[in-house]
Design a protein around this motif. Sequence first.
Motif, PDB file in Angstrom:
ATOM      1  N   ARG A   8       0.842  -1.203   0.000  1.00 22.38           N
ATOM      2  CA  ARG A   8       0.000   0.000   0.000  1.00 22.38           C
ATOM      3  C   ARG A   8       0.879   1.257   0.000  1.00 22.38           C
ATOM      4  O   ARG A   8       0.651   2.192  -0.768  1.00 22.38           O
ATOM      5  N   ALA A   9       1.885   1.283   0.850  1.00 19.08           N
ATOM      6  CA  ALA A   9       2.791   2.436   0.905  1.00 19.08           C
ATOM      7  C   ALA A   9       3.599   2.547  -0.393  1.00 19.08           C
ATOM      8  O   ALA A   9       3.853   3.654  -0.875  1.00 19.08           O
ATOM      9  N   ALA A  10       3.989   1.416  -0.971  1.00 23.77           N
ATOM     10  CA  ALA A  10       4.779   1.437  -2.200  1.00 23.77           C
ATOM     11  C   ALA A  10       3.990   2.057  -3.357  1.00 23.77           C
ATOM     12  O   ALA A  10       4.517   2.890  -4.095  1.00 23.77           O
ATOM     13  N   VAL A  11       2.713   1.676  -3.502  1.00 24.66           N
ATOM     14  CA  VAL A  11       1.902   2.239  -4.587  1.00 24.66           C
ATOM     15  C   VAL A  11       1.656   3.720  -4.340  1.00 24.66           C
ATOM     16  O   VAL A  11       1.709   4.536  -5.271  1.00 24.66           O
ATOM     17  N   THR A  12       1.423   4.098  -3.096  1.00 26.42           N
ATOM     18  CA  THR A  12       1.232   5.512  -2.769  1.00 26.42           C
ATOM     19  C   THR A  12       2.482   6.312  -3.119  1.00 26.42           C
ATOM     20  O   THR A  12       2.393   7.414  -3.677  1.00 26.42           O
ATOM     21  N   GLU A  13       3.650   5.759  -2.852  1.00 22.94           N
ATOM     22  CA  GLU A  13       4.905   6.446  -3.183  1.00 22.94           C
ATOM     23  C   GLU A  13       5.107   6.516  -4.695  1.00 22.94           C
ATOM     24  O   GLU A  13       5.566   7.539  -5.213  1.00 22.94           O
ATOM     25  N   LEU A  14       4.764   5.452  -5.407  1.00 24.37           N
ATOM     26  CA  LEU A  14       4.860   5.498  -6.869  1.00 24.37           C
ATOM     27  C   LEU A  14       3.984   6.609  -7.427  1.00 24.37           C
ATOM     28  O   LEU A  14       4.394   7.345  -8.328  1.00 24.37           O
ATOM     29  N   LEU A  73      -6.169  -1.954  -4.504  1.00 24.68           N
ATOM     30  CA  LEU A  73      -4.899  -1.410  -4.031  1.00 24.68           C
ATOM     31  C   LEU A  73      -4.573  -0.104  -4.748  1.00 24.68           C
ATOM     32  O   LEU A  73      -4.200   0.893  -4.119  1.00 24.68           O
ATOM     33  N   LEU A  74      -4.741  -0.079  -6.071  1.00 21.67           N
ATOM     34  CA  LEU A  74      -4.403   1.109  -6.847  1.00 21.67           C
ATOM     35  C   LEU A  74      -5.402   2.239  -6.620  1.00 21.67           C
ATOM     36  O   LEU A  74      -5.008   3.408  -6.497  1.00 21.67           O
ATOM     37  N   ALA A  77      -4.884   3.936  -3.288  1.00 21.82           N
ATOM     38  CA  ALA A  77      -3.700   4.802  -3.291  1.00 21.82           C
ATOM     39  C   ALA A  77      -3.999   6.152  -3.933  1.00 21.82           C
ATOM     40  O   ALA A  77      -3.193   7.070  -3.841  1.00 21.82           O
ATOM     41  N   GLY A  78      -5.148   6.267  -4.605  1.00 20.01           N
ATOM     42  CA  GLY A  78      -5.529   7.538  -5.215  1.00 20.01           C
ATOM     43  C   GLY A  78      -5.370   7.595  -6.723  1.00 20.01           C
ATOM     44  O   GLY A  78      -5.532   8.665  -7.318  1.00 20.01           O
ATOM     45  N   LEU A  79      -5.060   6.478  -7.354  1.00 20.95           N
ATOM     46  CA  LEU A  79      -4.914   6.469  -8.811  1.00 20.95           C
ATOM     47  C   LEU A  79      -6.285   6.493  -9.483  1.00 20.95           C
ATOM     48  O   LEU A  79      -7.266   5.979  -8.951  1.00 20.95           O
ATOM     49  N   ASP A  80      -6.334   7.100 -10.653  1.00 24.49           N
ATOM     50  CA  ASP A  80      -7.560   7.201 -11.444  1.00 24.49           C
ATOM     51  C   ASP A  80      -7.496   6.228 -12.626  1.00 24.49           C
ATOM     52  O   ASP A  80      -6.420   5.758 -12.993  1.00 24.49           O
ATOM     53  N   SER A  81      -8.639   5.993 -13.245  1.00 23.83           N
ATOM     54  CA  SER A  81      -8.738   5.190 -14.472  1.00 23.83           C
ATOM     55  C   SER A  81      -7.987   3.870 -14.347  1.00 23.83           C
ATOM     56  O   SER A  81      -7.258   3.455 -15.256  1.00 23.83           O
ATOM     57  N   VAL A  82      -8.161   3.194 -13.226  1.00 26.03           N
ATOM     58  CA  VAL A  82      -7.427   1.960 -12.957  1.00 26.03           C
ATOM     59  C   VAL A  82      -7.975   0.814 -13.810  1.00 26.03           C
ATOM     60  O   VAL A  82      -9.188   0.636 -13.921  1.00 26.03           O
ATOM     61  N   ALA A 147       0.701 -13.583 -14.436  1.00 24.74           N
ATOM     62  CA  ALA A 147       0.893 -12.401 -13.594  1.00 24.74           C
ATOM     63  C   ALA A 147      -0.310 -11.486 -13.767  1.00 24.74           C
ATOM     64  O   ALA A 147      -1.019 -11.564 -14.767  1.00 24.74           O
ATOM     65  N   LEU A 148      -0.530 -10.656 -12.783  1.00 31.49           N
ATOM     66  CA  LEU A 148      -1.575  -9.645 -12.858  1.00 31.49           C
ATOM     67  C   LEU A 148      -0.907  -8.294 -13.063  1.00 31.49           C
ATOM     68  O   LEU A 148       0.084  -7.971 -12.413  1.00 31.49           O
ATOM     69  N   LEU A 149      -1.467  -7.522 -13.989  1.00 26.56           N
ATOM     70  CA  LEU A 149      -0.964  -6.187 -14.300  1.00 26.56           C
ATOM     71  C   LEU A 149      -2.015  -5.164 -13.902  1.00 26.56           C
ATOM     72  O   LEU A 149      -3.197  -5.337 -14.225  1.00 26.56           O
ATOM     73  N   GLY A 150      -1.595  -4.142 -13.193  1.00 24.16           N
ATOM     74  CA  GLY A 150      -2.481  -3.031 -12.849  1.00 24.16           C
ATOM     75  C   GLY A 150      -1.875  -1.727 -13.319  1.00 24.16           C
ATOM     76  O   GLY A 150      -0.669  -1.501 -13.158  1.00 24.16           O
ATOM     77  N   VAL A 151      -2.718  -0.885 -13.927  1.00 28.45           N
ATOM     78  CA  VAL A 151      -2.269   0.412 -14.433  1.00 28.45           C
ATOM     79  C   VAL A 151      -3.275   1.461 -13.984  1.00 28.45           C
ATOM     80  O   VAL A 151      -4.485   1.254 -14.075  1.00 28.45           O
ATOM     81  N   GLY A 152      -2.778   2.577 -13.486  1.00 32.14           N
ATOM     82  CA  GLY A 152      -3.630   3.697 -13.114  1.00 32.14           C
ATOM     83  C   GLY A 152      -2.937   4.997 -13.424  1.00 32.14           C
ATOM     84  O   GLY A 152      -1.720   5.037 -13.650  1.00 32.14           O
TER      85      GLY A 152
END
Length: 163
Positions: A8-14, A73-74, A77-82, A147-152
């Motif tokens: 969770r912290a890693a995605v927020t930092e990204l 998760l994405l 973290a605040g990402l849009d259009s996930v 594998a699972l891919l997530g993009v936001g």
Amino acid sequence: MNHVGDPRAAVTELMRVCRPDGAVSVTIWPSELSAINKLWADVVEASGAVVPDQQRLPADKDFDRTEAGLHELLVRAGLDSVQTDTLDWDFTIDAEDLWAGPAGGVGGIGMIVTSQTPEMQSAMRQEYLRLVAPLIQGGKVVLLAVALLGVGKAPESGVPDAA
């Protein structure tokens, strides 16, 4: 994301270091037993190796290793259009190279292999060679990988600084 202590912290930092409206992409291994994990589980069972206690992330830092879990998760973290997707391909590798990772302590199976006595490590290697033999095609081990891919997208306005 499988190899960080706090996904969770890693995605927020990204997201924080991404430019506004930029993309953040991450991958994870899904929770289902993959072909390579089944191979390692079979090696452990066939050799009689003792499995040390597995370390799991605390619930507040972990997430479901599914498309839905990655999506959440994405988004959290605040990402849009996930968007999330499942990818699969033939993973092809030399049998000696595949064994070298666990023998060197890489990953969960590496923790298991290196925690054994030298005699048990030898037994595990022999079982590995026996079990991997039918998977060799054209001189290489071929395993279905998933594998699972997530993009936001990072918000256009950027992330506000913490005050």
